[in-house]
Design an enzyme around this catalytic site. Structure first.
Site, short mmCIF file in Angstrom:
data_model
loop_
_atom_site.label_atom_id
_atom_site.label_comp_id
_atom_site.label_asym_id
_atom_site.label_seq_id
_atom_site.Cartn_x
_atom_site.Cartn_y
_atom_site.Cartn_z
N LYS A 211 0.77 -1.20 0.09
CA LYS A 211 0.03 0.14 0.15
C LYS A 211 0.90 1.33 -0.13
O LYS A 211 2.25 1.30 0.15
CB LYS A 211 -0.80 -0.10 1.15
CG LYS A 211 -2.00 -1.09 0.94
CD LYS A 211 -3.18 -0.91 1.97
CE LYS A 211 -4.39 -1.88 1.31
NZ LYS A 211 -5.27 -1.98 2.41
N ARG A 245 -3.38 -9.99 5.51
CA ARG A 245 -3.94 -9.89 3.98
C ARG A 245 -2.78 -9.58 3.01
O ARG A 245 -2.62 -8.26 2.86
CB ARG A 245 -5.26 -9.15 3.59
CG ARG A 245 -5.86 -9.14 2.28
CD ARG A 245 -6.83 -8.38 2.09
NE ARG A 245 -7.57 -7.97 0.93
CZ ARG A 245 -6.87 -7.28 -0.10
NH1 ARG A 245 -5.94 -6.69 0.15
NH2 ARG A 245 -7.66 -7.34 -1.35
C1 7PJ Z 1 -8.09 -4.32 1.97
C2 7PJ Z 1 -9.31 -5.05 1.53
C3 7PJ Z 1 -7.87 -3.95 3.27
C4 7PJ Z 1 -9.66 -5.69 3.64
C5 7PJ Z 1 -8.26 -4.20 -0.19
C6 7PJ Z 1 -5.25 -3.20 -1.85
C7 7PJ Z 1 -6.56 -2.62 -1.75
N1 7PJ Z 1 -9.98 -5.68 2.21
N2 7PJ Z 1 -9.32 -5.10 0.20
N3 7PJ Z 1 -8.70 -4.83 4.21
N4 7PJ Z 1 -7.80 -3.62 0.84
N5 7PJ Z 1 -10.46 -6.45 4.46
O1 7PJ Z 1 -5.12 -4.26 -1.47
O2 7PJ Z 1 -4.33 -2.09 -2.03
O3 7PJ Z 1 -7.05 -3.44 3.76
S1 7PJ Z 1 -8.14 -3.65 -2.05
#
Ligand code: 7PJ
Length: 268
Positions: A211, A245
Site C-alpha cells: 500500500k 492479507r
Molecule cells: C483491503 C481489502 C484491506 C480488507 C483491499 C489493496 C486494496 N480488504 N481489500 N482490508 N484492501 N479487509 O489491496 O491495495 O486493507 S483492496
C-alpha cells in the site's frame, strides 16, 4: 480456523488492472493458477476480489463482478483452504456464498442496504472494515480528531449491527482499513496502536501489502514494496493481528516463521 498464530490470507485479484488481457476465461484461469501457487506457498486462506478498490477506482456493476469471480470460486472450492470474497454488493455476496465462499470481506463494513441480510443466515465468516468516504474520493484530505478512537467506534458499531441481526460473535473479524480514507500518518498511528483500534473482542485482519503507506516511508513504487510490506505485516503480528492479507505469501510466511522461532523456539 485456529487463530493461535497469525494466518496469511493470499490476495487473488480478478480485475482487468492486474490481468490486462480482456479475455474472461484467460483472466479466470490466470487467477486460479495464481491462487493455487499461493496455497502452495503457505496461504491459510484466499481473498478473491473482482472489483478494484484502489483510490480513485470506478465501481464495477454486480453482474460484471460475478462474471469475474464465480468461475474462480468454483475452480478453487477444492483447493484446500477457505475462500473469502472481497465485495460490498449484497447480490454478489449471495451468489458467492451459494457458489461456496466461506467468508465475505466487505470494505464497506456491511453498510449497503441488504448487505447484512445477504450474509446473516449463511454461517459464513465476515470481515468488517473501516473506510472513510468511498474509494473514488476517499483520499481527498481525510481529517480525524482521533483516528484510533474514530476507527474503533466505527468497528464497534458495525459489529453491534451484525450482532443485532443475529450474527454470532465467532463469525466476525474487524479491520482498521489501511489506506481507505487515511493519510500515511493515520495509517501508521493505527498500526502502532492496533490493539486500541480494533479492540479485544473480535479477531483482526490487516491489509498492508504494497500500500501507499509503505511507499510513503520507503519511496518505492508498488512493484518494489516487498520488504516494507513484510515489515508492516510483522509489526501487525507483534501487536496481535490474527489475519494478514498479503500479495507475497511465501515471504510473509517466512518472516512469520522466523519471528515465531525467535519468540517460541524451534521444535526439535
Ligand atoms: C483491503 C481489502 C484491506 C480488507 C483491499 C489493496 C486494496 N480488504 N481489500 N482490508 N484492501 N479487509 O489491496 O491495495 O486493507 S483492496
Amino acid at each position: 480456523m485456529s487463530l493461535e498464530r497469525p494466518l496469511v490470507m493470499g490476495i487473488v485479484n480478478v480485475t482487468p488492472d492486474s490481468f490486462s488481457d480482456g479475455n474472461e476465461h484467460f483472466r479466470a484461469d490466470e487467477a486460479v493458477a495464481h491462487a493455487r501457487l499461493l496455497v502452495e506457498e503457505g496461504a491459510d486462506l484466499l481473498d478473491i476480489g473482482g472489483e478494484s478498490t484502489r483510490p480513485g477506482a470506478q465501481a464495477v456493476p454486480a453482474d460484471e463482478e460475478l462474471r469475474r469471480i464465480l468461475p474462480v470460486i468454483e475452480a478453487l472450492r477444492d483447493c484446500g483452504v477457505p475462500l473469502s470474497v472481497d465485495t460490498c454488493k449484497p447480490d454478489v455476496m449471495r451468489a458467492a456464498l451459494a457458489a461456496g465462499a466461506d467468508m465475505i470481506n466487505d470494505i464497506g463494513g456491511f453498510s449497503a442496504p441488504g448487505a447484512i441480510e445477504a450474509v446473516a443466515d449463511s454461517g459464513c465468516a465476515l470481515c468488517l472494515m473501516h473506510m472513510r468516504g468511498e474509494p473514488r474520493t476517499m483520499q481527498d484530505a481525510p481529517v480525524y480528531q482521533d483516528v484510533v478512537a474514530e476507527v474503533r467506534d466505527y468497528l464497534d458499531r458495525g459489529a453491534q449491527r451484525l450482532r443485532q441481526a443475529g450474527i454470532a460473535a465467532a463469525r466476525i473479524v474487524l479491520d482498521p482499513g489501511f489506506g481507505f480514507g487515511k493519510t500515511a500518518a493515520h495509517n501508521y498511528t493505527l498500526l502502532q496502536q492496533l490493539p486500541q483500534a480494533v479492540g479485544q473482542e473480535y479477531p483482526s485482519l490487516l491489509g498492508l501489502s504494497r500500500k501507499s503507506m509503505i511507499g510513503a516511508v520507503t519511496g518505492r513504487p508498488a512493484s518494489r514494496r516487498l520488504g516494507g510490506s513484510v515489515a508492516a505485516a510483522l509489526a501487525g503480528a507483534v501487536r496481535g493481528a490474527h489475519i494478514l492479507r498479503v500479495h507475497d505469501v511465501a515471504d510473509t510466511v517466512d518472516a512469520l516463521r522466523v519471528w515465531s522461532a525467535v519468540e517460541q523456539g524451534v521444535r526439535a
